[in-house]
Design a protein around this motif. Structure first.
Motif, PDB file in Angstrom:
ATOM      1  N   SER A   1       0.844  -1.191   0.000  1.00 61.58           N
ATOM      2  CA  SER A   1       0.000   0.000   0.000  1.00 61.58           C
ATOM      3  C   SER A   1       0.878   1.239   0.000  1.00 61.58           C
ATOM      4  N   ARG A   2       0.443   2.251  -0.735  1.00 56.55           N
ATOM      5  CA  ARG A   2       1.174   3.520  -0.800  1.00 56.55           C
ATOM      6  C   ARG A   2       0.164   4.670  -0.767  1.00 56.55           C
ATOM      7  N   ASN A   3       0.605   5.815  -0.258  1.00 59.50           N
ATOM      8  CA  ASN A   3      -0.209   7.019  -0.354  1.00 59.50           C
ATOM      9  C   ASN A   3       0.160   7.713  -1.646  1.00 59.50           C
ATOM     10  N   GLY A   4      -0.689   7.563  -2.656  1.00 53.05           N
ATOM     11  CA  GLY A   4      -0.369   8.079  -3.981  1.00 53.05           C
ATOM     12  C   GLY A   4      -0.430   9.585  -4.095  1.00 53.05           C
ATOM     13  N   VAL A   5      -0.955  10.272  -3.086  1.00 49.51           N
ATOM     14  CA  VAL A   5      -1.053  11.722  -3.144  1.00 49.51           C
ATOM     15  C   VAL A   5       0.006  12.370  -2.270  1.00 49.51           C
ATOM     16  N   GLY A   6       0.216  11.870  -1.085  1.00 54.02           N
ATOM     17  CA  GLY A   6       1.165  12.493  -0.163  1.00 54.02           C
ATOM     18  C   GLY A   6       0.420  13.205   0.943  1.00 54.02           C
ATOM     19  N   GLU A   7       0.682  14.486   1.104  1.00 54.02           N
ATOM     20  CA  GLU A   7       0.029  15.271   2.138  1.00 54.02           C
ATOM     21  C   GLU A   7      -1.447  15.470   1.788  1.00 54.02           C
ATOM     22  N   PRO A   8      -2.329  15.529   2.829  1.00 57.15           N
ATOM     23  CA  PRO A   8      -3.754  15.756   2.563  1.00 57.15           C
ATOM     24  C   PRO A   8      -4.018  17.022   1.757  1.00 57.15           C
ATOM     25  N   SER A   9      -3.189  18.038   1.950  1.00 54.78           N
ATOM     26  CA  SER A   9      -3.386  19.292   1.216  1.00 54.78           C
ATOM     27  C   SER A   9      -3.146  19.136  -0.279  1.00 54.78           C
ATOM     28  N   GLN A  10      -2.489  18.044  -0.680  1.00 59.23           N
ATOM     29  CA  GLN A  10      -2.234  17.809  -2.101  1.00 59.23           C
ATOM     30  C   GLN A  10      -3.408  17.146  -2.808  1.00 59.23           C
ATOM     31  N   ASN A  11      -4.386  16.668  -2.060  1.00 58.63           N
ATOM     32  CA  ASN A  11      -5.489  15.961  -2.691  1.00 58.63           C
ATOM     33  C   ASN A  11      -6.277  16.904  -3.591  1.00 58.63           C
ATOM     34  N   LEU A  12      -6.873  16.343  -4.634  1.00 58.74           N
ATOM     35  CA  LEU A  12      -7.662  17.133  -5.559  1.00 58.74           C
ATOM     36  C   LEU A  12      -8.961  17.569  -4.896  1.00 58.74           C
ATOM     37  N   THR A  13      -9.517  18.652  -5.376  1.00 64.54           N
ATOM     38  CA  THR A  13     -10.702  19.246  -4.756  1.00 64.54           C
ATOM     39  C   THR A  13     -11.842  18.249  -4.638  1.00 64.54           C
ATOM     40  N   TYR A  14     -12.069  17.476  -5.685  1.00 66.68           N
ATOM     41  CA  TYR A  14     -13.185  16.543  -5.702  1.00 66.68           C
ATOM     42  C   TYR A  14     -12.750  15.099  -5.475  1.00 66.68           C
ATOM     43  N   GLY A  15     -11.546  14.915  -4.920  1.00 61.13           N
ATOM     44  CA  GLY A  15     -11.077  13.580  -4.583  1.00 61.13           C
ATOM     45  C   GLY A  15     -10.360  12.897  -5.731  1.00 61.13           C
ATOM     46  N   LYS A  16      -9.521  11.938  -5.393  1.00 58.63           N
ATOM     47  CA  LYS A  16      -8.822  11.163  -6.408  1.00 58.63           C
ATOM     48  C   LYS A  16      -9.801  10.236  -7.119  1.00 58.63           C
ATOM     49  N   SER A  17      -9.800  10.303  -8.436  1.00 60.19           N
ATOM     50  CA  SER A  17     -10.712   9.467  -9.222  1.00 60.19           C
ATOM     51  C   SER A  17      -9.968   8.650 -10.263  1.00 60.19           C
ATOM     52  N   CYS A  18      -8.662   8.523 -10.089  1.00 60.36           N
ATOM     53  CA  CYS A  18      -7.822   7.839 -11.066  1.00 60.36           C
ATOM     54  C   CYS A  18      -7.841   6.329 -10.842  1.00 60.36           C
ATOM     55  N   SER A  19      -8.301   5.581 -11.831  1.00 61.55           N
ATOM     56  CA  SER A  19      -8.228   4.120 -11.775  1.00 61.55           C
ATOM     57  C   SER A  19      -6.814   3.686 -12.168  1.00 61.55           C
ATOM     58  N   PRO A  20      -6.139   2.865 -11.353  1.00 60.09           N
ATOM     59  CA  PRO A  20      -4.751   2.486 -11.635  1.00 60.09           C
ATOM     60  C   PRO A  20      -4.610   1.823 -13.009  1.00 60.09           C
ATOM     61  N   LEU A  21      -3.544   2.193 -13.703  1.00 58.54           N
ATOM     62  CA  LEU A  21      -3.249   1.644 -15.021  1.00 58.54           C
ATOM     63  C   LEU A  21      -2.038   0.730 -14.916  1.00 58.54           C
ATOM     64  N   ILE A  22      -2.153  -0.489 -15.429  1.00 55.03           N
ATOM     65  CA  ILE A  22      -1.044  -1.443 -15.428  1.00 55.03           C
ATOM     66  C   ILE A  22      -0.371  -1.410 -16.804  1.00 55.03           C
ATOM     67  N   VAL A  23       0.886  -1.016 -16.823  1.00 55.71           N
ATOM     68  CA  VAL A  23       1.670  -0.996 -18.057  1.00 55.71           C
ATOM     69  C   VAL A  23       2.989  -1.703 -17.778  1.00 55.71           C
ATOM     70  N   ASP A  24       3.267  -2.731 -18.587  1.00 52.17           N
ATOM     71  CA  ASP A  24       4.468  -3.535 -18.377  1.00 52.17           C
ATOM     72  C   ASP A  24       4.448  -4.062 -16.934  1.00 52.17           C
ATOM     73  N   ASP A  25       5.430  -3.750 -16.148  1.00 55.80           N
ATOM     74  CA  ASP A  25       5.467  -4.229 -14.773  1.00 55.80           C
ATOM     75  C   ASP A  25       5.220  -3.091 -13.780  1.00 55.80           C
ATOM     76  N   LYS A  26       4.498  -2.049 -14.237  1.00 53.82           N
ATOM     77  CA  LYS A  26       4.291  -0.863 -13.414  1.00 53.82           C
ATOM     78  C   LYS A  26       2.814  -0.581 -13.189  1.00 53.82           C
ATOM     79  N   VAL A  27       2.532   0.067 -12.065  1.00 59.62           N
ATOM     80  CA  VAL A  27       1.209   0.617 -11.782  1.00 59.62           C
ATOM     81  C   VAL A  27       1.330   2.127 -11.898  1.00 59.62           C
ATOM     82  N   VAL A  28       0.543   2.730 -12.787  1.00 57.87           N
ATOM     83  CA  VAL A  28       0.653   4.161 -13.053  1.00 57.87           C
ATOM     84  C   VAL A  28      -0.625   4.851 -12.596  1.00 57.87           C
TER      85      VAL A  28
END
Length: 518
Positions: A262-289
């Motif tokens: 598990s990772r915090n993909g945003v970091g500090e709470p102040s960095q979160n987007l106004t309407y929340g994170k809505s990004c569905s993780p993308l798997i490319v090669d051996d990475k999660v983007v």
């Protein structure tokens, strides 16, 4: 004398009648005109109502001709009524989301429970063995289906819906706008129950929970978009990758939901987007983007195996769409929508391959669509419209240029679909619209579906209406041909539908259901 007195009375009432007629005409024009964006129309209509009431108040106090005593009492009474109503509303109600995509706030009693908080914990009663490693051609493993194309082939839906599709199950679900991702017999989604943000695996046939993962003390609250997670899980290699609304990126074991990393993909709470994170993780090669937070980075890549950071790229705040993978001009690239641009990144190290400016400060939610001929279709609401881009390769570098831009398709929340040489989308405020891909010319605009979602199934369209209904449409450049429609859900519905074979999975922020389509 009598005739003169009657004339003066009629003259006295002419101004308020004129004010009301002008207000009605202005409201009608803004409501029905396709030239006015829905959110602007809502603001303008509110302003017209306030202006009309204010004008009537001024007329009554200064020009109505009533006795001074009546005017004074009326003015005091009106002001007192406004103040009492405002105080009462402030003390007894709060905003809980909006009524629809236009943005009209939904008022509920202040003591009412938040959506999803009254639901009991998920009870896992089944002991079936969940295996997400066994894939099938009918799987819907990520946001918008295989390859994020928002299109399915070889399903063979029937066109004759003489009866309402068979309901397999319906049940309450936690808050949020996540859709279902499905592999084999299992479907996974995210939801909010109380202060816990959940990832839940359900059996498609009966809706029974198989496992649940909870991130405690995690609740994203948004007075406009509603509470809870927004993103859709991604299922890959038997694992489930999820992004929570507050920015928690999880990799879960698909058999039991236990955390692998598990990772915090945003970091500090102040960095979160106004309407929340809505990004569905993308798997490319051996990475999660995934996308980053406010102020950048635009994209972040982690090792899919253990969550080790691999690269981050871009300094722009991301938008609310999810990154996609495409090969354009013979170059593999990850394309993402930022707050003020569209960028393509090298999957190996994240460096920017090309950039296209996308002006405007309003949220950008719509997924880009790669097309033949090294073209890319992008869209946005709030007056920006739809643009066809062409990616070119010259001198070892990539460049991008617009082919055409149309303001006849301005989807605010709805992802477009392409069939043949035409693109179909829900133009604000939810009218199905067809454009010619070659020229951007509008072929037609008809039907009202609200701020719902589309899914192409072979040569048909499934339209998840904002009202909760599902419609079957035969897309044609000649005009709208709606074949059937049925009530699938109640209340406002923004989540994208998922289709596994002939089984349609739908949900909103209050309930989920599964139907067997013809």
């Amino acid at each position: 004398m009598g005739s003169d007195s009657s004339y003066r009375r009629r003259l006295r009432w002419t101004p308020p009648v004129a004010i009301l007629l002008a207000a009605i005409a202005a409201i009608g024009f803004m409501h029905f005109s396709e030239r006015v964006e829905s959110y602007i129309a809502a603001y303008l209509i509110s302003a017209v109502i306030v202006l009309a009431i204010g004008s009537l108040f001024v007329w009554f106090v200064r020009f109505s001709g009533f006795e001074p005593r009546i005017r004074r009492r009326g003015a005091v009474g009106f002001i007192a009524l406004i103040l009492v109503a405002a105080i009462a509303i402030k003390l007894t109600t709060r905003v809980q989301g909006v009524i629809n995509g236009v943005g009209v706030p939904k008022l509920v009693w202040r003591w009412s429970p938040r959506v999803g908080s009254e639901l009991p914990p998920v009870a896992v009663e089944s002991h079936a063995t969940v295996d997400l490693t066994q894939t099938t051609p009918l799987d819907f493993p990520e946001f918008l289906g295989p390859g994020r194309r928002n299109a399915l082939e070889g399903i063979g839906l029937g066109r004759e819906w003489s009866h309402v599709p068979h309901l397999l199950w319906r049940q309450p679900i936690g808050a949020g706008w996540s859709s279902f991702a499905a592999v084999g017999r299992w479907a996974v989604t995210q939801e909010q129950r109380g202060d816990c943000e959940l990832v839940v695996c359900y059996e498609i046939a009966n809706g029974k929970p198989q496992w649940v993962h909870a991130d405690d003390h995690t609740r994203f609250v948004d007075s406009q978009g509603g509470d809870g997670p927004r993103a859709t899980p991604t299922i890959c290699g038997g694992r489930v990758f999820t992004m929570g609304a507050t920015g928690i990126l999880n990799c879960l074991d698909g058999s039991d939901g236990k955390v692998i990393w598990s990772r915090n993909g945003v970091g500090e709470p102040s960095q979160n987007l106004t309407y929340g994170k809505s990004c569905s993780p993308l798997i490319v090669d051996d990475k999660v983007v995934v996308t980053g937070g406010r102020g950048g980075p635009s994209l972040i890549a982690y090792a899919a195996a253990d969550g080790t950071p691999v690269w981050s790229s871009g300094s722009e705040s991301p938008g609310y769409a999810s990154p996609i993978f495409a090969t354009l001009a013979n170059v593999r690239q990850i394309i993402t929508i930022n707050a003020h641009s569209v960028t393509a990144h090298d999957p190996a190290d994240g460096h920017v391959l090309w950039r296209f400016d996308s002006p405007g400060s309003m949220p950008k939610n719509i997924q880009p669509i790669p097309l033949k001929g090294d073209q890319l279709l992008i869209s946005a609401g709030y007056g920006l419209g739809t643009t066809l881009l062409k990616v070119n390769a010259a001198g070892g570098a990539l460049s991008v240029a617009p082919v055409w831009t149309s303001h006849h398709l301005k989807p605010k929340l709805t992802n477009n679909v392409v069939r043949g040489n035409y693109v179909y989308g829900l133009d604000d405020p939810g009218v199905l619209t067809c454009l010619d891909l070659s020229t951007g010319k509008r072929m037609w605009r008809n039907g009202s579906y609200g701020f719902g979602q589309l899914l192409r199934v072979d040569d048909l369209l499934l339209v998840q209406c904002e009202s909760g209904e599902v419609a079957l449409v035969d897309p044609s450049p000649d005009g709208l041909h709606e074949i059937a429609r049925f009530r699938a859900l109640e209340n406002r519905t923004w989540s994208c539908p998922a289709l596994v074979g002939h089984r349609l999975l739908v949900r909103n922020d209050q309930e989920a259901a599964c139907f067997e389509l013809p």
